[in-house]
Design a protein around this motif. Sequence first.
Motif, PDB file in Angstrom:
ATOM      1  N   GLY A  86      11.466  -9.684   7.824  1.00 35.45           N
ATOM      2  CA  GLY A  86      10.825 -10.582   6.868  1.00 35.45           C
ATOM      3  C   GLY A  86      11.044 -10.144   5.431  1.00 35.45           C
ATOM      4  N   LEU A  87      10.947  -8.855   5.180  1.00 39.97           N
ATOM      5  CA  LEU A  87      11.105  -8.361   3.809  1.00 39.97           C
ATOM      6  C   LEU A  87      12.560  -8.356   3.359  1.00 39.97           C
ATOM      7  N   VAL A  88      13.471  -8.006   4.235  1.00 39.84           N
ATOM      8  CA  VAL A  88      14.891  -8.005   3.859  1.00 39.84           C
ATOM      9  C   VAL A  88      15.369  -9.422   3.566  1.00 39.84           C
ATOM     10  N   ILE A  95       3.109 -12.759   3.577  1.00 39.46           N
ATOM     11  CA  ILE A  95       2.482 -12.410   4.854  1.00 39.46           C
ATOM     12  C   ILE A  95       2.987 -11.053   5.322  1.00 39.46           C
ATOM     13  N   ALA A  96       4.295 -10.838   5.218  1.00 41.49           N
ATOM     14  CA  ALA A  96       4.877  -9.547   5.610  1.00 41.49           C
ATOM     15  C   ALA A  96       4.344  -8.418   4.738  1.00 41.49           C
ATOM     16  N   LEU A  97       4.183  -8.674   3.449  1.00 38.38           N
ATOM     17  CA  LEU A  97       3.685  -7.633   2.551  1.00 38.38           C
ATOM     18  C   LEU A  97       2.240  -7.259   2.873  1.00 38.38           C
ATOM     19  N   VAL A  98       1.401  -8.248   3.122  1.00 41.18           N
ATOM     20  CA  VAL A  98      -0.001  -7.963   3.472  1.00 41.18           C
ATOM     21  C   VAL A  98      -0.078  -7.258   4.819  1.00 41.18           C
ATOM     22  N   ALA A  99       0.685  -7.733   5.805  1.00 41.70           N
ATOM     23  CA  ALA A  99       0.679  -7.106   7.134  1.00 41.70           C
ATOM     24  C   ALA A  99       1.198  -5.669   7.051  1.00 41.70           C
ATOM     25  N   GLY A 100       2.260  -5.454   6.285  1.00 39.48           N
ATOM     26  CA  GLY A 100       2.792  -4.101   6.115  1.00 39.48           C
ATOM     27  C   GLY A 100       1.808  -3.187   5.415  1.00 39.48           C
ATOM     28  N   LEU A 101       1.136  -3.708   4.400  1.00 43.52           N
ATOM     29  CA  LEU A 101       0.118  -2.933   3.699  1.00 43.52           C
ATOM     30  C   LEU A 101      -0.987  -2.504   4.664  1.00 43.52           C
ATOM     31  N   LEU A 102      -1.451  -3.432   5.488  1.00 46.18           N
ATOM     32  CA  LEU A 102      -2.501  -3.106   6.466  1.00 46.18           C
ATOM     33  C   LEU A 102      -2.011  -2.088   7.494  1.00 46.18           C
ATOM     34  N   LEU A 103      -0.788  -2.251   7.977  1.00 45.93           N
ATOM     35  CA  LEU A 103      -0.250  -1.305   8.957  1.00 45.93           C
ATOM     36  C   LEU A 103      -0.092   0.087   8.333  1.00 45.93           C
ATOM     37  N   ASN A 104       0.393   0.139   7.087  1.00 45.61           N
ATOM     38  CA  ASN A 104       0.509   1.435   6.417  1.00 45.61           C
ATOM     39  C   ASN A 104      -0.861   2.078   6.207  1.00 45.61           C
ATOM     40  N   LEU A 105      -1.859   1.286   5.888  1.00 46.11           N
ATOM     41  CA  LEU A 105      -3.207   1.843   5.714  1.00 46.11           C
ATOM     42  C   LEU A 105      -3.767   2.358   7.037  1.00 46.11           C
ATOM     43  N   LEU A 106      -3.482   1.638   8.135  1.00 48.24           N
ATOM     44  CA  LEU A 106      -3.896   2.129   9.458  1.00 48.24           C
ATOM     45  C   LEU A 106      -3.205   3.450   9.784  1.00 48.24           C
ATOM     46  N   TYR A 107      -1.903   3.513   9.549  1.00 49.16           N
ATOM     47  CA  TYR A 107      -1.156   4.751   9.778  1.00 49.16           C
ATOM     48  C   TYR A 107      -1.701   5.876   8.892  1.00 49.16           C
ATOM     49  N   LEU A 108      -1.990   5.546   7.635  1.00 46.43           N
ATOM     50  CA  LEU A 108      -2.489   6.541   6.693  1.00 46.43           C
ATOM     51  C   LEU A 108      -3.816   7.130   7.163  1.00 46.43           C
ATOM     52  N   VAL A 109      -4.715   6.267   7.620  1.00 47.40           N
ATOM     53  CA  VAL A 109      -6.022   6.735   8.100  1.00 47.40           C
ATOM     54  C   VAL A 109      -5.870   7.555   9.371  1.00 47.40           C
ATOM     55  N   LEU A 110      -5.043   7.089  10.297  1.00 43.19           N
ATOM     56  CA  LEU A 110      -4.852   7.829  11.544  1.00 43.19           C
ATOM     57  C   LEU A 110      -4.249   9.204  11.268  1.00 43.19           C
ATOM     58  N   MET A 111      -3.287   9.260  10.370  1.00 42.81           N
ATOM     59  CA  MET A 111      -2.549  10.503  10.109  1.00 42.81           C
ATOM     60  C   MET A 111      -3.086  11.242   8.886  1.00 42.81           C
TER      61      MET A 111
END
Length: 150
Positions: A86-88, A95-111
């Motif tokens: 989607g981003l490329v 939508i891709a930017l918001v979803a990616g932001l949320l996924l990165n925040l989930l990864y950030l919190v987990l890790m």
Amino acid sequence: MQTIWLGGAEWLAVLRIGLGLWWLESWRHKDRKGWFERGTGIAWAADIAGKHRWGVVRTGFRRVVEPRPKLIAYVVVYAELALGLGLVTGFLTPIALVAGLLLNLLYLVLMIHDWAEQGQNAMMALISLVALFAMAWQTWSLDAAFGQFL
């Protein structure tokens, strides 16, 4: 705004495409057979979540991920592919930017204990935020070609 070589909108497109390539690389290097058949990715995350200092992470993982490890493995792996594509291509970019932001925040919190992961996810989240608020889909994107989100 003065820029060198490209205009501001083009540099934002470069940033968006670079973020998409980062997601595609994340997808490409995953051992999908391990994730899907042996559950390695979810088992790794379960180990991290089980030792997490924040109870909400342990509880959330137990309630959301543990009952459906195979489904979550497919969601994570193919979400990274969808975000990259989607981003490329600049398709459904906000939508891709918001979803990616949320996924990165989930990864950030987990890790939260892993400095290398924190840096990567913080930078990817920052790029998503900048690209979203700067509307980085205005140039070199399918969204612009179709007149979407303008």
